[in-house]
Design a protein around this motif. Structure first.
Motif, mmCIF file in Angstrom:
data_model
loop_
_atom_site.group_PDB
_atom_site.id
_atom_site.type_symbol
_atom_site.label_atom_id
_atom_site.label_comp_id
_atom_site.label_asym_id
_atom_site.label_seq_id
_atom_site.Cartn_x
_atom_site.Cartn_y
_atom_site.Cartn_z
ATOM 1 N N LYS A 75 0.818 -1.497 -0.184
ATOM 2 C CA LYS A 75 0.054 -0.114 -0.029
ATOM 3 C C LYS A 75 0.764 1.226 0.238
ATOM 4 N N ASP A 79 0.317 4.190 -2.778
ATOM 5 C CA ASP A 79 0.414 5.789 -2.246
ATOM 6 C C ASP A 79 1.679 6.468 -2.758
ATOM 7 N N THR A 92 -6.359 9.694 -0.447
ATOM 8 C CA THR A 92 -7.108 8.146 -0.454
ATOM 9 C C THR A 92 -7.059 7.273 -0.655
ATOM 10 N N THR A 93 -6.190 5.669 -0.987
ATOM 11 C CA THR A 93 -6.330 4.478 -1.458
ATOM 12 C C THR A 93 -6.878 3.409 -1.478
ATOM 13 N N LYS A 94 -7.604 2.732 -1.591
ATOM 14 C CA LYS A 94 -8.259 1.330 -0.856
ATOM 15 C C LYS A 94 -7.711 0.828 -2.307
ATOM 16 N N THR A 96 -8.431 -3.880 -4.320
ATOM 17 C CA THR A 96 -9.249 -4.972 -3.734
ATOM 18 C C THR A 96 -8.169 -5.358 -5.068
ATOM 19 N N VAL A 100 -10.019 -0.576 -7.227
ATOM 20 C CA VAL A 100 -9.509 0.038 -6.754
ATOM 21 C C VAL A 100 -10.425 0.843 -6.320
ATOM 22 N N GLU A 101 -10.124 1.762 -5.562
ATOM 23 C CA GLU A 101 -10.704 3.091 -4.651
ATOM 24 C C GLU A 101 -10.298 4.466 -4.964
ATOM 25 N N THR A 120 -14.838 10.678 -5.377
ATOM 26 C CA THR A 120 -14.635 8.930 -4.937
ATOM 27 C C THR A 120 -14.657 8.173 -6.213
ATOM 28 N N ASN A 122 -13.924 4.921 -8.315
ATOM 29 C CA ASN A 122 -13.765 3.316 -8.362
ATOM 30 C C ASN A 122 -13.180 3.185 -9.192
#
Length: 127
Positions: A75, A79, A92-94, A96, A100-101, A120, A122
């Motif tokens: 991560k 980032d 902010t990065t999330k 799976t 990615v979000e 946001t 997605n």
């Protein structure tokens, strides 16, 4: 002569013994568009920054690096790559295995009303 209360105030009753919920008119403060205008201005910046980010992500070698680091669960590296794009807003990065979000947030210094807005994004990159 005695009249029952519900007969004296027919607006408050549907049938004898049953009360109707009466709603009184609400009073609202005067409309002030300053915060709304500031939010719109901040959100326009987020849209511009989001567009810049999407342009950078459309570079195949850059996208490959991000996906490789994400697949390895790194991560901090993801980032760092996102920050290397030169964006003026925090991201902010999330991620799976399937996508990615990216959450872009308007900073307090861009508006006198604090963090008002987020954008946001997605994106899908797998099954």
């Amino acid at each position: 002569m005695y009249f029952p209360y519900y007969l004296m105030h027919p607006v408050l009753t549907a049938q004898p013994g049953y009360m109707i919920n009466v709603q009184f008119p609400r009073t609202y403060p005067p409309v002030d568009t300053k915060i709304f205008e500031s939010s719109i201005k901040s959100f326009r910046l987020l849209m511009e920054q989001g567009s810049l980010l999407l342009d950078r992500l459309s570079n195949v070698s850059f996208a490959h690096k991000i996906m490789t680091f994400a697949q390895q669960g790194k991560k901090a590296e993801v980032d760092q790559l996102i920050q290397s794009t030169g964006l003026k807003v925090p991201v902010t990065t999330k991620f799976t295995p399937s996508g990615v979000e990216l959450i872009l947030t308007a900073k307090g210094s861009q508006t006198t009303f604090g963090n008002c807005c987020t954008l946001t994004i997605n994106l899908k990159w797998g099954q």
